[in-house]
Write a protein that holds these residues in place. Structure first.
Motif, PDB file in Angstrom:
ATOM      1  N   MET A   1       0.839  -1.196   0.000  1.00 38.95           N
ATOM      2  CA  MET A   1       0.000   0.000   0.000  1.00 38.95           C
ATOM      3  C   MET A   1       0.878   1.251   0.000  1.00 38.95           C
ATOM      4  O   MET A   1       1.810   1.361   0.801  1.00 38.95           O
ATOM      5  CB  MET A   1      -0.916  -0.005   1.232  1.00 38.95           C
ATOM      6  CG  MET A   1      -1.936   1.131   1.235  1.00 38.95           C
ATOM      7  SD  MET A   1      -3.062   0.957   2.641  1.00 38.95           S
ATOM      8  CE  MET A   1      -4.187   2.293   2.288  1.00 38.95           C
ATOM      9  N   THR A   2       0.607   2.176  -0.903  1.00 39.73           N
ATOM     10  CA  THR A   2       1.428   3.376  -1.026  1.00 39.73           C
ATOM     11  C   THR A   2       1.198   4.315   0.146  1.00 39.73           C
ATOM     12  O   THR A   2       0.063   4.610   0.513  1.00 39.73           O
ATOM     13  CB  THR A   2       1.097   4.121  -2.334  1.00 39.73           C
ATOM     14  OG1 THR A   2       1.287   3.235  -3.435  1.00 39.73           O
ATOM     15  CG2 THR A   2       2.005   5.332  -2.505  1.00 39.73           C
ATOM     16  N   ALA A   3       2.306   4.770   0.748  1.00 42.67           N
ATOM     17  CA  ALA A   3       2.207   5.719   1.848  1.00 42.67           C
ATOM     18  C   ALA A   3       1.739   7.059   1.320  1.00 42.67           C
ATOM     19  O   ALA A   3       1.986   7.423   0.162  1.00 42.67           O
ATOM     20  CB  ALA A   3       3.558   5.861   2.526  1.00 42.67           C
ATOM     21  N   SER A   4       1.058   7.811   2.178  1.00 41.97           N
ATOM     22  CA  SER A   4       0.644   9.151   1.799  1.00 41.97           C
ATOM     23  C   SER A   4       0.955  10.103   2.946  1.00 41.97           C
ATOM     24  O   SER A   4       1.080   9.690   4.102  1.00 41.97           O
ATOM     25  CB  SER A   4      -0.845   9.213   1.447  1.00 41.97           C
ATOM     26  OG  SER A   4      -1.634   8.928   2.587  1.00 41.97           O
ATOM     27  N   THR A   5       1.089  11.370   2.589  1.00 40.24           N
ATOM     28  CA  THR A   5       1.417  12.404   3.562  1.00 40.24           C
ATOM     29  C   THR A   5       0.460  13.570   3.374  1.00 40.24           C
ATOM     30  O   THR A   5       0.208  13.984   2.236  1.00 40.24           O
ATOM     31  CB  THR A   5       2.859  12.903   3.366  1.00 40.24           C
ATOM     32  OG1 THR A   5       3.756  11.796   3.398  1.00 40.24           O
ATOM     33  CG2 THR A   5       3.242  13.909   4.444  1.00 40.24           C
ATOM     34  N   THR A   6      -0.073  14.089   4.475  1.00 37.75           N
ATOM     35  CA  THR A   6      -0.958  15.255   4.414  1.00 37.75           C
ATOM     36  C   THR A   6      -0.303  16.408   5.170  1.00 37.75           C
ATOM     37  O   THR A   6       0.144  16.237   6.312  1.00 37.75           O
ATOM     38  CB  THR A   6      -2.330  14.945   5.020  1.00 37.75           C
ATOM     39  OG1 THR A   6      -2.952  13.904   4.254  1.00 37.75           O
ATOM     40  CG2 THR A   6      -3.231  16.177   4.972  1.00 37.75           C
ATOM     41  N   ILE A   7      -0.225  17.549   4.518  1.00 38.47           N
ATOM     42  CA  ILE A   7       0.356  18.739   5.130  1.00 38.47           C
ATOM     43  C   ILE A   7      -0.593  19.914   4.947  1.00 38.47           C
ATOM     44  O   ILE A   7      -1.449  19.910   4.054  1.00 38.47           O
ATOM     45  CB  ILE A   7       1.733  19.090   4.517  1.00 38.47           C
ATOM     46  CG1 ILE A   7       1.620  19.262   2.988  1.00 38.47           C
ATOM     47  CG2 ILE A   7       2.765  18.033   4.855  1.00 38.47           C
ATOM     48  CD1 ILE A   7       2.902  19.722   2.316  1.00 38.47           C
ATOM     49  N   ILE A  68      -0.376  13.941  -0.444  1.00 40.34           N
ATOM     50  CA  ILE A  68       0.588  13.493  -1.451  1.00 40.34           C
ATOM     51  C   ILE A  68       0.743  11.980  -1.338  1.00 40.34           C
ATOM     52  O   ILE A  68       0.907  11.453  -0.229  1.00 40.34           O
ATOM     53  CB  ILE A  68       1.958  14.175  -1.218  1.00 40.34           C
ATOM     54  CG1 ILE A  68       1.782  15.700  -1.154  1.00 40.34           C
ATOM     55  CG2 ILE A  68       2.961  13.794  -2.297  1.00 40.34           C
ATOM     56  CD1 ILE A  68       2.830  16.397  -0.326  1.00 40.34           C
ATOM     57  N   SER A  69       0.700  11.297  -2.471  1.00 45.93           N
ATOM     58  CA  SER A  69       0.797   9.829  -2.452  1.00 45.93           C
ATOM     59  C   SER A  69       2.256   9.386  -2.328  1.00 45.93           C
ATOM     60  O   SER A  69       2.757   8.582  -3.118  1.00 45.93           O
ATOM     61  CB  SER A  69       0.171   9.232  -3.710  1.00 45.93           C
ATOM     62  OG  SER A  69       0.925   9.617  -4.858  1.00 45.93           O
ATOM     63  N   SER A  70       2.918   9.925  -1.325  1.00 42.74           N
ATOM     64  CA  SER A  70       4.313   9.575  -1.067  1.00 42.74           C
ATOM     65  C   SER A  70       4.644   9.944   0.367  1.00 42.74           C
ATOM     66  O   SER A  70       4.103  10.918   0.913  1.00 42.74           O
ATOM     67  CB  SER A  70       5.257  10.329  -2.013  1.00 42.74           C
ATOM     68  OG  SER A  70       6.612  10.154  -1.636  1.00 42.74           O
ATOM     69  N   GLY A  71       5.554   9.173   0.952  1.00 33.36           N
ATOM     70  CA  GLY A  71       6.028   9.495   2.283  1.00 33.36           C
ATOM     71  C   GLY A  71       7.449  10.013   2.278  1.00 33.36           C
ATOM     72  O   GLY A  71       8.018  10.295   3.336  1.00 33.36           O
TER      73      GLY A  71
END
Length: 287
Positions: A1-7, A68-71
């Motif tokens: 599962m792709t990590a995601s980041t919210t800012i 963002i679909s990335s960590g």
């Protein structure tokens, strides 16, 4: 599962959120972008150090929630910078009020919409291609052409979105195939490929470039005239004094018939003529 980041990306209010989302929706590329007008959000693909990532932005009253679909920290940093430039989040609205508040033409517009921003584009190359697709046609037709382009030559990307075809792809496909896929005229197709070729060979369209040199490079491409170059200066190069004086809507709103007259009227608006332009365009569209 792709990590995601919210800012959260803060800005100085006010911000004309509905107008910003409406403008983005009017230019959104079918298949590559999803716009939720009610939710005031946009989802699209952006370039990041690790590769293309899906980015969802939601405009709040004091910040933009960005997922963002990335960590990867480098991806998050790069996307944050792109989003801030794209949505003009670093503007202090009082700068525009102070500059234009007493202007006889712009004053009432700024009073009505003090939080209006210059909405740019997170990918200058994509902006250039879609601008060529929109030359001398309606926004609806331009979106139809861009949707056909992505459907024919795009590749699957994150979050079920299609990647906008990169410069080397459009530069290498045959002119006839490209023309058939999109439905453009032969001349417009050749301009499209010339822009893609220039970008594949190193033409960069970002706010960090030399504005004079880049404008000259754009104008050297057959089929790219002053309006296109100046429009891209506004949306892709971040030139806050860019001003396509020959624009028909602008000239009609100012009550003049020539670009020279529009230039003369705008002289007091330097060095923020792009904000004057956006206020005039918005007033014309929503009056």
């Amino acid at each position: 599962m792709t990590a995601s980041t919210t800012i959260e990306l803060p800005f100085s209010p006010p911000y004309e959120r509905e107008k910003a989302i409406a403008l983005i929706a009017a230019h959104a590329v079918p298949g590559s972008e999803r716009v939720d007008l009610q939710g005031l959000s946009v989802t699209r693909i952006m370039g990041a150090p690790s590769g293309p990532v899906a980015v969802r932005v939601e405009l709040g009253t004091r910040s933009v929630t960005t997922t963002i679909s990335s960590g990867e920290p480098s991806d998050v940093e790069a996307v944050a910078s792109l989003v801030r430039a794209w949505l003009d989040l670093d503007l202090d609205p009082s700068t525009i009020t102070d500059a234009f508040g007493r202007d006889p033409i712009l004053g009432p517009m700024v009073t009505a919409r003090p939080g209006l921003r210059v909405i740019g584009h997170p990918d200058g190359y994509e902006a250039a291609i879609t601008t060529v697709l929109g030359q001398q046609v309606s926004l609806l037709s331009a979106r139809t052409f861009s949707g056909r382009l992505v459907a024919a030559f795009g590749e699957p990307g994150p979050d079920s979105l299609l990647l906008f075809p990169r410069p080397n792809v459009l530069a290498s496909v045959s002119t006839d195939e490209l023309q058939r896929a999109i439905g453009l005229t032969g001349a417009r197709t050749r301009t499209l490929q010339a822009v893609a070729r220039a970008c594949a060979e190193g033409l960069t369209l970002t706010p960090t470039v030399d504005l004079v040199e880049t404008r000259a490079s754009l104008l050297s491409i057959v089929g790219v005239g002053p309006w296109t170059a100046d429009y891209l200066a506004v949306r892709a190069l971040g030139d806050r004094d860019a001003y396509p004086a020959g624009d028909l809507v602008l000239r009609r709103a100012l009550g003049v018939s020539t670009a020279g007259e529009a230039e003369r009227i705008a002289e007091p608006w330097r060095p923020l003529r792009s904000y004057a332009l956006i206020h005039i365009w918005t007033s014309a569209a929503f009056s």
